[in-house]
Design an enzyme around this catalytic site. Structure first.
Site, PDB file in Angstrom:
ATOM      1  N   ASP A  65       0.868  -1.185   0.000  1.00 20.44           N
ATOM      2  CA  ASP A  65       0.000   0.000   0.000  1.00 20.44           C
ATOM      3  C   ASP A  65       0.898   1.226   0.000  1.00 20.44           C
ATOM      4  O   ASP A  65       1.497   1.573   1.008  1.00 20.44           O
ATOM      5  CB  ASP A  65      -0.894  -0.039   1.251  1.00 20.44           C
ATOM      6  CG  ASP A  65      -1.506   1.326   1.572  1.00 20.44           C
ATOM      7  OD1 ASP A  65      -1.676   2.145   0.649  1.00 20.44           O
ATOM      8  OD2 ASP A  65      -1.812   1.555   2.766  1.00 20.44           O
ATOM      9  N   CYS A  66       0.980   1.871  -1.146  1.00 20.21           N
ATOM     10  CA  CYS A  66       1.915   2.970  -1.297  1.00 20.21           C
ATOM     11  C   CYS A  66       1.163   4.299  -1.270  1.00 20.21           C
ATOM     12  O   CYS A  66       0.405   4.615  -2.192  1.00 20.21           O
ATOM     13  CB  CYS A  66       2.636   2.756  -2.614  1.00 20.21           C
ATOM     14  SG  CYS A  66       3.725   4.057  -2.993  1.00 20.21           S
ATOM     15  N   GLY A 126      -8.380   7.708  -6.643  1.00 21.00           N
ATOM     16  CA  GLY A 126      -7.183   7.184  -5.985  1.00 21.00           C
ATOM     17  C   GLY A 126      -7.380   5.711  -5.643  1.00 21.00           C
ATOM     18  O   GLY A 126      -8.412   5.343  -5.080  1.00 21.00           O
ATOM     19  N   ASP A 170      -6.150   3.943  -3.373  1.00 20.59           N
ATOM     20  CA  ASP A 170      -6.338   3.703  -1.928  1.00 20.59           C
ATOM     21  C   ASP A 170      -7.808   3.864  -1.535  1.00 20.59           C
ATOM     22  O   ASP A 170      -8.329   3.152  -0.679  1.00 20.59           O
ATOM     23  CB  ASP A 170      -5.436   4.621  -1.083  1.00 20.59           C
ATOM     24  CG  ASP A 170      -5.578   6.102  -1.429  1.00 20.59           C
ATOM     25  OD1 ASP A 170      -6.059   6.447  -2.531  1.00 20.59           O
ATOM     26  OD2 ASP A 170      -5.196   6.929  -0.572  1.00 20.59           O
ATOM     27  N   THR A 215      -1.950  11.295   4.148  1.00 18.02           N
ATOM     28  CA  THR A 215      -1.376  12.552   3.667  1.00 18.02           C
ATOM     29  C   THR A 215      -2.503  13.547   3.414  1.00 18.02           C
ATOM     30  O   THR A 215      -2.404  14.732   3.751  1.00 18.02           O
ATOM     31  CB  THR A 215      -0.606  12.305   2.355  1.00 18.02           C
ATOM     32  OG1 THR A 215       0.334  11.252   2.581  1.00 18.02           O
ATOM     33  CG2 THR A 215       0.101  13.556   1.903  1.00 18.02           C
TER      34      THR A 215
HETATM   35  N1  LIG Z   1       0.059  11.026  17.625  1.00 14.34           N
HETATM   36  C1  LIG Z   1       0.641  11.134  16.434  1.00 14.34           C
HETATM   37  N2  LIG Z   1       1.276  12.280  16.121  1.00 14.34           N
HETATM   38  C2  LIG Z   1       1.868  12.432  14.908  1.00 14.34           C
HETATM   39  N3  LIG Z   1       1.863  11.514  13.959  1.00 14.34           N
HETATM   40  C3  LIG Z   1       1.260  10.345  14.217  1.00 14.34           C
HETATM   41  C4  LIG Z   1       0.616  10.084  15.459  1.00 14.34           C
HETATM   42  N4  LIG Z   1       0.066   8.838  15.397  1.00 14.34           N
HETATM   43  C5  LIG Z   1       0.382   8.348  14.174  1.00 14.34           C
HETATM   44  N5  LIG Z   1       1.083   9.248  13.480  1.00 14.34           N
HETATM   45  C6  LIG Z   1       1.598   9.153  12.110  1.00 14.34           C
HETATM   46  O1  LIG Z   1       0.488   9.021  11.286  1.00 14.34           O
HETATM   47  C7  LIG Z   1       0.879   8.334  10.129  1.00 14.34           C
HETATM   48  C8  LIG Z   1      -0.202   7.339   9.893  1.00 14.34           C
HETATM   49  O2  LIG Z   1       0.031   6.643   8.729  1.00 14.34           O
HETATM   50  P1  LIG Z   1      -1.040   6.485   7.613  1.00 14.34           P
HETATM   51  O3  LIG Z   1      -0.629   5.298   6.828  1.00 14.34           O
HETATM   52  O4  LIG Z   1      -2.387   6.511   8.179  1.00 14.34           O
HETATM   53  O5  LIG Z   1      -0.864   7.779   6.761  1.00 14.34           O
HETATM   54  P2  LIG Z   1       0.454   8.310   6.091  1.00 14.34           P
HETATM   55  O6  LIG Z   1       1.433   7.216   5.971  1.00 14.34           O
HETATM   56  O7  LIG Z   1       0.887   9.538   6.824  1.00 14.34           O
HETATM   57  O8  LIG Z   1      -0.125   8.798   4.711  1.00 14.34           O
HETATM   58  P3  LIG Z   1      -0.151   8.043   3.302  1.00 14.34           P
HETATM   59  O9  LIG Z   1      -0.840   6.739   3.523  1.00 14.34           O
HETATM   60  O10 LIG Z   1      -0.931   8.993   2.463  1.00 14.34           O
HETATM   61  O11 LIG Z   1       1.275   7.890   2.927  1.00 14.34           O
HETATM   62  C9  LIG Z   1       2.241   7.717  10.374  1.00 14.34           C
HETATM   63  O12 LIG Z   1       3.213   8.402   9.619  1.00 14.34           O
HETATM   64  C10 LIG Z   1       2.468   7.955  11.865  1.00 14.34           C
HETATM   65  O13 LIG Z   1       3.817   8.246  12.158  1.00 14.34           O
HETATM   66  C1  LIG Z   2      -6.486  11.808  -2.342  1.00 15.11           C
HETATM   67  C2  LIG Z   2      -5.286  10.884  -2.237  1.00 15.11           C
HETATM   68  C3  LIG Z   2      -3.991  11.677  -2.339  1.00 15.11           C
HETATM   69  C4  LIG Z   2      -5.344  10.223  -0.855  1.00 15.11           C
HETATM   70  O1  LIG Z   2      -4.308   9.319  -0.674  1.00 15.11           O
HETATM   71  C5  LIG Z   2      -5.333   9.778  -3.323  1.00 15.11           C
HETATM   72  O2  LIG Z   2      -6.462   8.989  -3.148  1.00 15.11           O
HETATM   73  C6  LIG Z   2      -5.323  10.349  -4.725  1.00 15.11           C
HETATM   74  O3  LIG Z   2      -4.295  10.710  -5.223  1.00 15.11           O
HETATM   75  N1  LIG Z   2      -6.528  10.405  -5.375  1.00 15.11           N
HETATM   76  C7  LIG Z   2      -6.719  10.833  -6.723  1.00 15.11           C
HETATM   77  C8  LIG Z   2      -7.936  11.686  -6.881  1.00 15.11           C
HETATM   78  C9  LIG Z   2      -9.252  11.079  -6.430  1.00 15.11           C
HETATM   79  O4  LIG Z   2      -9.253  10.145  -5.616  1.00 15.11           O
HETATM   80  O5  LIG Z   2     -10.307  11.517  -6.868  1.00 15.11           O
HETATM   81  K   LIG Z   3      -2.961   5.366   3.908  1.00 15.99           K
END
Ligand SMILES: Nc1ncnc2c1ncn2[C@@H]1O[C@H](COP(=O)(O)OP(=O)(O)OP(=O)(O)O)[C@@H](O)[C@H]1O
Ligand SMILES: CC(C)(CO)[C@@H](O)C(=O)NCCC(=O)O
Ligand SMILES: [K+]
Length: 257
Positions: free
Chosen positions: A6-7, A107, A109, A132
């Site tokens: 899962d990227c 997206g 995800d 993110t």
């Molecule tokens: N209390 C907290 N304060 C700050 N960061 C936190 C806390 N709890 C979890 N996190 C961070 O939240 C993130 C959760 O990961 P998640 O996979 O949900 O999203 P992401 O990795 O940030 O985003 P993406 O999936 O878009 O790459 C992790 O990077 C983790 O370090």
């Molecule tokens: C919104 C994010 C960045 C969340 O990870 C991803 O799902 C994405 O790039 N989506 C493309 C646009 C859309 O989902 O309508």
């Molecule tokens: K995620």
């Protein structure tokens, strides 16, 4: 055995699924320059370290970052001798419909979360993912993805404040003691924490009103528990929702192949 990847835009998560449970889960930052050899050294070292013995025969990938897919494909080909299933590509079948404007590239995800939510909770769902971006995926009664909401992620908002305002420090998210901050850090924490509580509440209420029905709100992503501690925003929290969805999509493609 299945390697599910899962990227996201910030982090990439690898999990190994033996058909019944996850044997291990490892997280790395997302960098498109990382090569298949680098992934393999990293993954095999961690597997060995945790005593995970797995004969990986299949790979499934969901990537919100198109550029990283190339090296992940090479990883699957070179080290596991398999052609990966890539969510969002035409040859990856989904067990749910996607009903959005023509030409929209949803997206992957969000599609995976929809599939997982439908598998675990049925229909009429709002899935909130604190990654993110903070996304809301609306799932119809039959499990179809019918659209949603994209808002800036919590950490992204904190970073944006710090980057744009010279006097504002970088602050980690946490629940503030009160709404009225008495120092800069607590002011920022209050703005982000209560701001997101309000954002989630309002958006979920409006989605339910627009749909004219009750819907269950399912949360995922690392920051969801922090919000749930305080206010009753969600009906359920599912930590490994995206990974679960990847296993469901994998099985669906195997069964229909
Ligand atoms: N209390 C907290 N304060 C700050 N960061 C936190 C806390 N709890 C979890 N996190 C961070 O939240 C993130 C959760 O990961 P998640 O996979 O949900 O999203 P992401 O990795 O940030 O985003 P993406 O999936 O878009 O790459 C992790 O990077 C983790 O370090
Ligand atoms: C919104 C994010 C960045 C969340 O990870 C991803 O799902 C994405 O790039 N989506 C493309 C646009 C859309 O989902 O309508
Ligand atoms: K995620």
């Amino acid at each position: 055995m299945l390697l599910a990847i899962d990227c996201g835009n910030t982090n990439t998560v690898f999990s190994i699924w033996d058909g019944a449970r996850f044997l291990g889960t490892w997280r790395t930052s997302t960098e498109w320059q990382r090569t298949s050899d680098q992934y393999y050294v990293w993954l095999s070292t961690l597997m060995k370290f945790q005593g995970v013995e797995a004969d990986i025969t299949d790979v499934i990938i969901s990537s919100t970052v198109p550029r990283v897919v190339f090296n992940l494909r090479v990883l699957a080909d070179r080290y596991f001798d398999t052609r990966p299933i890539v969510v969002g590509k035409p040859d990856c079948l989904l067990p749910v419909d996607v009903r959005v404007d023509e030409g929209t590239a949803v997206g992957p995800d969000r599609l995976v979360n929809t599939v997982a939510g439908h598998d675990l909770y049925g229909g009429d769902l709002i899935i909130v993912d604190f990654g993110t971006a903070t996304t809301f995926d609306v799932v119809d009664t039959d499990g179809a993805y019918i659209g949603g909401v994209i808002a800036p992620g919590v950490n992204l908002s904190l970073e944006a404040l710090h980057n744009a305002a010279a006097a504002l420090p970088h602050v980690d998210i946490s629940k503030p003691q009160s709404v009225i901050g008495t120092n800069t850090v607590s002011c920022i924490q209050s703005g982000i924490f209560w701001g997101y509580v309000g954002l989630v509440r309002e958006i979920c209420a409006r989605i339910k009103a627009e749909r004219g029905r009750e819907m269950r709100v399912i949360a995922t992503g690392g920051l969801a528990p922090l919000f749930q501690q305080t206010v009753d925003l969600f009906d359920a929290y599912q930590d490994d929702l995206t990974m679960h969805g990847l296993t469901v999509i994998y099985n669906y493609n195997k069964d229909t192949a």
